[in-house]
Design a protein around this motif. Structure first.
Motif, PDB file in Angstrom:
ATOM      1  N   LEU A   1       7.537  21.526  20.296  1.00  0.00           N
ATOM      2  CA  LEU A   1       6.703  22.158  19.286  1.00  0.00           C
ATOM      3  C   LEU A   1       6.978  23.656  19.211  1.00  0.00           C
ATOM      4  CD1 LEU A   1       4.380  22.118  17.238  1.00  0.00           C
ATOM      5  CD2 LEU A   1       2.781  22.314  19.164  1.00  0.00           C
ATOM      6  N   THR A   2       7.300  24.261  20.350  1.00  0.00           N
ATOM      7  CA  THR A   2       7.603  25.698  20.391  1.00  0.00           C
ATOM      8  C   THR A   2       8.734  26.060  19.447  1.00  0.00           C
ATOM      9  OG1 THR A   2       6.941  25.706  22.713  1.00  0.00           O
ATOM     10  CG2 THR A   2       8.142  27.622  21.925  1.00  0.00           C
ATOM     11  N   ALA A   3       9.702  25.161  19.274  1.00  0.00           N
ATOM     12  CA  ALA A   3      10.831  25.438  18.379  1.00  0.00           C
ATOM     13  C   ALA A   3      10.347  25.616  16.946  1.00  0.00           C
ATOM     14  CB  ALA A   3      11.845  24.303  18.466  1.00  0.00           C
TER      15      ALA A   3
ATOM     16  N   VAL B   1      11.008  18.692   7.158  1.00  0.00           N
ATOM     17  CA  VAL B   1      11.244  17.254   7.127  1.00  0.00           C
ATOM     18  C   VAL B   1      11.231  16.678   8.539  1.00  0.00           C
ATOM     19  CG1 VAL B   1      12.962  15.481   6.603  1.00  0.00           C
ATOM     20  CG2 VAL B   1      12.509  17.294   4.959  1.00  0.00           C
ATOM     21  N   SER B   2      11.926  17.318   9.467  1.00  0.00           N
ATOM     22  CA  SER B   2      11.962  16.844  10.850  1.00  0.00           C
ATOM     23  C   SER B   2      10.575  16.851  11.472  1.00  0.00           C
ATOM     24  CB  SER B   2      12.917  17.714  11.681  1.00  0.00           C
ATOM     25  OG  SER B   2      14.233  17.647  11.173  1.00  0.00           O
ATOM     26  N   PHE B   3       9.786  17.884  11.163  1.00  0.00           N
ATOM     27  CA  PHE B   3       8.438  17.968  11.730  1.00  0.00           C
ATOM     28  C   PHE B   3       7.557  16.843  11.185  1.00  0.00           C
ATOM     29  CE2 PHE B   3       4.064  19.477  11.932  1.00  0.00           C
ATOM     30  CZ  PHE B   3       3.988  19.931  13.246  1.00  0.00           C
TER      31      PHE B   3
ATOM     32  N   GLN C   1       1.656  27.583   7.871  1.00  0.00           N
ATOM     33  CA  GLN C   1       2.337  26.518   8.603  1.00  0.00           C
ATOM     34  C   GLN C   1       2.214  26.712  10.105  1.00  0.00           C
ATOM     35  OE1 GLN C   1       6.341  26.632   6.897  1.00  0.00           O
ATOM     36  NE2 GLN C   1       5.910  24.736   5.779  1.00  0.00           N
ATOM     37  N   LEU C   2       2.316  27.945  10.529  1.00  0.00           N
ATOM     38  CA  LEU C   2       2.204  28.257  11.949  1.00  0.00           C
ATOM     39  C   LEU C   2       0.817  27.921  12.486  1.00  0.00           C
ATOM     40  CD1 LEU C   2       3.543  29.667  14.443  1.00  0.00           C
ATOM     41  CD2 LEU C   2       2.590  31.812  13.582  1.00  0.00           C
ATOM     42  N   ALA C   3      -0.214  28.234  11.711  1.00  0.00           N
ATOM     43  CA  ALA C   3      -1.584  28.082  12.196  1.00  0.00           C
ATOM     44  C   ALA C   3      -2.184  26.713  11.900  1.00  0.00           C
ATOM     45  CB  ALA C   3      -2.470  29.172  11.581  1.00  0.00           C
ATOM     46  N   LEU C   4      -1.645  26.001  10.883  1.00  0.00           N
ATOM     47  CA  LEU C   4      -2.298  24.777  10.417  1.00  0.00           C
ATOM     48  C   LEU C   4      -1.394  23.555  10.554  1.00  0.00           C
ATOM     49  CD1 LEU C   4      -3.728  26.330   7.119  1.00  0.00           C
ATOM     50  CD2 LEU C   4      -4.939  26.028   9.292  1.00  0.00           C
ATOM     51  N   HIS C   5      -0.534  23.552  11.563  1.00  0.00           N
ATOM     52  CA  HIS C   5       0.456  22.482  11.700  1.00  0.00           C
ATOM     53  C   HIS C   5      -0.111  21.188  12.269  1.00  0.00           C
ATOM     54  CE1 HIS C   5       0.361  24.498  15.639  1.00  0.00           C
ATOM     55  NE2 HIS C   5       0.588  23.287  16.123  1.00  0.00           N
ATOM     56  N   SER C   6      -1.365  21.181  12.725  1.00  0.00           N
ATOM     57  CA  SER C   6      -1.915  19.995  13.375  1.00  0.00           C
ATOM     58  C   SER C   6      -2.568  19.023  12.399  1.00  0.00           C
ATOM     59  CB  SER C   6      -2.935  20.407  14.443  1.00  0.00           C
ATOM     60  OG  SER C   6      -3.979  21.177  13.867  1.00  0.00           O
ATOM     61  N   ALA C   7      -2.749  19.405  11.147  1.00  0.00           N
ATOM     62  CA  ALA C   7      -3.372  18.531  10.145  1.00  0.00           C
ATOM     63  C   ALA C   7      -2.504  18.511   8.894  1.00  0.00           C
ATOM     64  CB  ALA C   7      -4.777  19.006   9.814  1.00  0.00           C
ATOM     65  N   LEU C   8      -2.328  17.342   8.313  1.00  0.00           N
ATOM     66  CA  LEU C   8      -1.385  17.181   7.205  1.00  0.00           C
ATOM     67  C   LEU C   8      -1.808  17.937   5.947  1.00  0.00           C
ATOM     68  CD1 LEU C   8       1.145  15.917   6.061  1.00  0.00           C
ATOM     69  CD2 LEU C   8      -0.148  13.819   5.608  1.00  0.00           C
ATOM     70  N   ALA C   9      -3.071  17.834   5.549  1.00  0.00           N
ATOM     71  CA  ALA C   9      -3.513  18.471   4.302  1.00  0.00           C
ATOM     72  C   ALA C   9      -3.367  19.989   4.331  1.00  0.00           C
ATOM     73  CB  ALA C   9      -4.951  18.069   3.985  1.00  0.00           C
ATOM     74  N   PRO C  10      -3.862  20.693   5.386  1.00  0.00           N
ATOM     75  CA  PRO C  10      -3.655  22.145   5.427  1.00  0.00           C
ATOM     76  C   PRO C  10      -2.181  22.530   5.516  1.00  0.00           C
ATOM     77  CG  PRO C  10      -5.392  21.484   6.948  1.00  0.00           C
ATOM     78  CD  PRO C  10      -4.722  20.237   6.478  1.00  0.00           C
TER      79      PRO C  10
ATOM     80  N   PRO D   1       3.410  11.930  16.734  1.00  0.00           N
ATOM     81  CA  PRO D   1       2.521  12.508  17.753  1.00  0.00           C
ATOM     82  C   PRO D   1       2.527  11.707  19.055  1.00  0.00           C
ATOM     83  CG  PRO D   1       1.436  12.456  15.616  1.00  0.00           C
ATOM     84  CD  PRO D   1       2.694  11.665  15.472  1.00  0.00           C
ATOM     85  N   ALA D   2       2.719  10.393  18.959  1.00  0.00           N
ATOM     86  CA  ALA D   2       2.723   9.561  20.158  1.00  0.00           C
ATOM     87  C   ALA D   2       3.962   9.786  21.005  1.00  0.00           C
ATOM     88  CB  ALA D   2       2.630   8.083  19.765  1.00  0.00           C
ATOM     89  N   ASP D   3       5.099  10.110  20.361  1.00  0.00           N
ATOM     90  CA  ASP D   3       6.355  10.283  21.096  1.00  0.00           C
ATOM     91  C   ASP D   3       6.649  11.747  21.406  1.00  0.00           C
ATOM     92  OD1 ASP D   3       6.779   7.525  20.978  1.00  0.00           O
ATOM     93  OD2 ASP D   3       7.805   7.683  19.043  1.00  0.00           O
ATOM     94  N   GLU D   4       6.591  12.599  20.372  1.00  0.00           N
ATOM     95  CA  GLU D   4       6.937  14.014  20.579  1.00  0.00           C
ATOM     96  C   GLU D   4       5.726  14.885  20.873  1.00  0.00           C
ATOM     97  OE1 GLU D   4      10.277  12.203  18.256  1.00  0.00           O
ATOM     98  OE2 GLU D   4       8.108  12.260  17.964  1.00  0.00           O
ATOM     99  N   GLY D   5       4.536  14.414  20.519  1.00  0.00           N
ATOM    100  CA  GLY D   5       3.334  15.212  20.728  1.00  0.00           C
ATOM    101  C   GLY D   5       2.976  16.093  19.549  1.00  0.00           C
ATOM    102  N   TYR D   6       3.670  15.934  18.431  1.00  0.00           N
ATOM    103  CA  TYR D   6       3.396  16.704  17.220  1.00  0.00           C
ATOM    104  C   TYR D   6       3.934  15.928  16.027  1.00  0.00           C
ATOM    105  CZ  TYR D   6       8.307  17.955  17.862  1.00  0.00           C
ATOM    106  OH  TYR D   6       9.667  17.901  18.035  1.00  0.00           O
ATOM    107  N   GLY D   7       3.693  16.444  14.826  1.00  0.00           N
ATOM    108  CA  GLY D   7       4.192  15.811  13.616  1.00  0.00           C
ATOM    109  C   GLY D   7       3.197  14.839  13.028  1.00  0.00           C
TER     110      GLY D   7
END
Length: 478
Positions: free
Chosen positions: A435-437, A289-291, A355-364, A296-302
């Motif tokens: 993002l490392t967390a 949920v937090s992720f 989740q580890l490998a495909l966290h940059s796109a919502l659908a995957p 992306p504009a503020d934290e650089g991910y999500g």
């Protein structure tokens, strides 16, 4: 009336309102996760502190579930269902009316007996039904719990948007809990079998002390330092308390927990897998949920999703969990429960890696979460059946409570560890998780699921597949 119709009627007559209780139980648990960002804003707390909104309930469950299960075996499962529902109702009212974080967390702690409902209900249906009917009833209860989680996750966001106020949303949930308490005094049969002996209150108190020490140390480990004297001392003290508790249980004629049963080759993999399942399923909920809420504009991910969008995407793994639990019994008949549980944790491992490998796109990312949902559903349906049918008739609720306790304890340990990661691995000097967390959490979850597979393979049951899939697991359990 046909035989099939008679059986279905018998199951419905015994289960009765229990399915409604499990539906509401799942709804209350599922609704908690999507509103964590709103709770964080309401209370003005950090992301790591917000993790305790869900973790404190799992901690309370880990403490109270064994006691509720044993008391149910001793004095009646229906009686303890009523006590559990009353406690939950008080907790939901406190949460809705909480003037500060302390009262809010107290209310969440009083909701801990949510995890005790299913073991008590399983004890009741096993006492009242045959093996085949009992399996149907257990499947129905687990399915309703999963469906309730789906509905809670999906509907709380729209409900919050409709009411426009978090307190009103929490009050609506409290009304459901209070209603279940009132309904518990109607048409529910009491169990007939009673366990011998008395309640092991010293064992319950020592277990509670050990768990509070362990989980409190894990929760403070990030601020103290993982290799600091307080952290290492707390971990050693909790280990000593758990060892002393285990020795106490072995010496007692009527212990709180049958420790010997936990260590048997036949049951140990199921209990260990339950712990891992809880860590991944409960501990990781608020992480996703937090992720998804991060920008992306503020934290650089999500994905910068709103609450209703989080509910929409977050409900997918819950729907898949419902599908998995619904298919569990039929699939187990074909492949056996041992292979079913292996499949479940393979899917969980694959989902965490996804989740580890495909966290940059919502659908995957959503697809990987769906794999985790299917794995959770299969495990939720299979583990209780294996454990129940491997327990003595007068310890059904106690045995199921131990499994549920290990599952919720896994959620507590996972939640505390994940909160530590979110609070330690931050962006610069801020308290915003890096993002490392998240990557560390998903990698650790995948490793834990892989270890559960290894445990099931190394400590596999000595009985053959057909015996596990088609017959009660009664060998070497009394």
């Amino acid at each position: 009336m046909s035989a099939a119709g008679g059986t279905a009627g018998k199951v419905r007559a015994v289960v009765g309102l229990l399915v409604a209780f499990e539906l509401v139980s799942g709804l209350l648990q599922g609704a908690a996760v999507p509103i964590v960002p709103e709770v964080q804003d309401w209370q003005g707390i950090t992301t790591g502190q917000a993790q305790w909104f869900t973790s404190i309930q799992h901690l309370a469950a880990a403490i109270c579930v064994p006691a509720f299960g044993r008391l149910g075996d001793l004095y009646g499962h229906r009686r303890m269902i009523r006590v559990a529902l009353g406690t939950i109702a008080v907790g939901t009212v406190l949460v809705a009316c909480a003037p500060n974080l302390g009262v809010l967390l107290l209310g969440r702690a009083l909701m801990g007996p949510l995890a005790a409902l299913l073991p008590l209900e399983i004890g009741l249906v096993r006492d009242r039904l045959s093996v085949d009917d009992g399996r149907k009833a257990v499947g129905l209860l687990v399915g309703m719990l999963t469906l309730g989680t789906v509905l809670g996750h999906a509907l709380v966001g729209p409900l919050l948007s409709l009411l426009g106020d978090l307190r009103l949303t929490l009050a609506a949930l409290a009304v459901l809990a209070v209603g279940c308490t009132a309904l518990s005094f109607t048409a529910i049969p009491e169990s007939r079998t009673r366990a011998r002996g008395r309640m092991d209150w010293p064992g319950a108190a020592l277990l509670a002390l050990a768990l509070v020490t362990l989980l409190g140390t894990v929760a403070r480990g990030a601020s103290w330092g993982w290799f600091s004297a307080p952290t290492l001392g707390g971990l050693l003290l909790s280990a000593a308390l758990l060892y002393g508790w285990a020795r106490l249980q072995l010496d007692r004629p009527n212990p709180l927990v049958d420790v010997r049963s936990l260590a048997r080759r036949k049951s140990a993999p199921a209990y260990a897998s339950g712990f891992v399942l809880g860590a991944v399923m409960f501990g990781g909920q608020t992480v996703g949920v937090s992720f998804m809420a991060a920008s992306p504009a503020d934290e650089g991910y999500g994905f910068d999703l709103a609450a209703w969008q989080i509910s929409l995407y977050g409900v997918l793994p819950n729907i898949m969990a419902f599908v998995g639990s619904a298919l569990c019994a039929a699939l187990a008949v074909r492949i056996g429960y041992r292979r079913l549980l292996l499949l479940a944790f393979m899917l969980l491992t694959a989902g965490c890696v996804g989740q580890l490998a495909l966290h940059s796109a919502l659908a995957p990312f959503a697809a990987a979460s769906a794999l985790i949902g299917v794995g959770c559903g299969l495990a939720l349906g299979g583990l209780p059946t294996v454990i129940v049918e491997g327990s003595a008739a007068d310890r059904t609720a106690s045995a199921t409570a131990v499994y549920n306790n290990l599952k919720t304890l896994g959620g507590s340990v996972g939640g505390a560890a994940f909160a530590g990661a979110l609070g330690t691995l931050v962006i610069g000097t801020t308290d915003t998780p890096a993002l490392t967390a998240y990557l560390t959490i998903w990698a650790g979850s995948g490793v834990a699921c892989a270890l559960a597979i290894l445990a099931q393979l190394v400590l596999r049951e000595r009985s053959s597949g057909p015996a596990v899939s088609a017959a009660p697991l009664t060998e070497d359990v009394h």
